[in-house]
Design a protein around this motif. Structure first.
Motif, PDB file in Angstrom:
ATOM      1  N   SER A  47      -9.702 -29.247  -8.398  1.00  0.00           N
ATOM      2  CA  SER A  47     -10.727 -28.655  -7.556  1.00  0.00           C
ATOM      3  C   SER A  47     -10.278 -27.294  -7.033  1.00  0.00           C
ATOM      4  O   SER A  47      -9.109 -27.108  -6.701  1.00  0.00           O
ATOM      5  N   PRO A  48     -11.195 -26.341  -6.912  1.00  0.00           N
ATOM      6  CA  PRO A  48     -10.827 -25.067  -6.299  1.00  0.00           C
ATOM      7  C   PRO A  48     -10.426 -25.246  -4.836  1.00  0.00           C
ATOM      8  O   PRO A  48      -9.779 -24.398  -4.251  1.00  0.00           O
ATOM      9  N   GLY A  52      -3.339 -23.868  -3.656  1.00  0.00           N
ATOM     10  CA  GLY A  52      -2.330 -23.640  -2.620  1.00  0.00           C
ATOM     11  C   GLY A  52      -1.769 -24.914  -2.019  1.00  0.00           C
ATOM     12  O   GLY A  52      -0.825 -24.845  -1.246  1.00  0.00           O
ATOM     13  N   LEU A  53      -2.334 -26.060  -2.368  1.00  0.00           N
ATOM     14  CA  LEU A  53      -1.819 -27.311  -1.857  1.00  0.00           C
ATOM     15  C   LEU A  53      -0.787 -27.874  -2.844  1.00  0.00           C
ATOM     16  O   LEU A  53      -0.866 -27.641  -4.042  1.00  0.00           O
TER      17      LEU A  53
END
Length: 61
Positions: A47-48, A52-53
């Motif tokens: 998912s977009p 960053g996760l």
């Protein structure tokens, strides 16, 4: 909410859909359907919103 969901998937498929035809007309597998099925699973898993996760793409059985 449903309308937003449908619209989001329309945008995804417009961007990621492929159109292929087998060169061998006797080929019995539905290659475009199988390819789209796997693309669908990837689009669900990646998912977009997760950019960053520290998460990975889950395994698929």
């Amino acid at each position: 909410m449903l309308a937003e969901h449908v619209l989001a998937w329309k945008h995804l498929w417009r961007r990621f859909d492929v159109h292929i035809q087998p060169t061998d007309q006797g080929f019995k597998s539905n290659v475009p359907m199988l390819l789209r099925l796997n693309m669908f699973h990837l689009l669900q898993a990646v998912s977009p919103n997760s950019i960053g996760l520290d998460i990975g793409v889950p395994a698929r059985n």
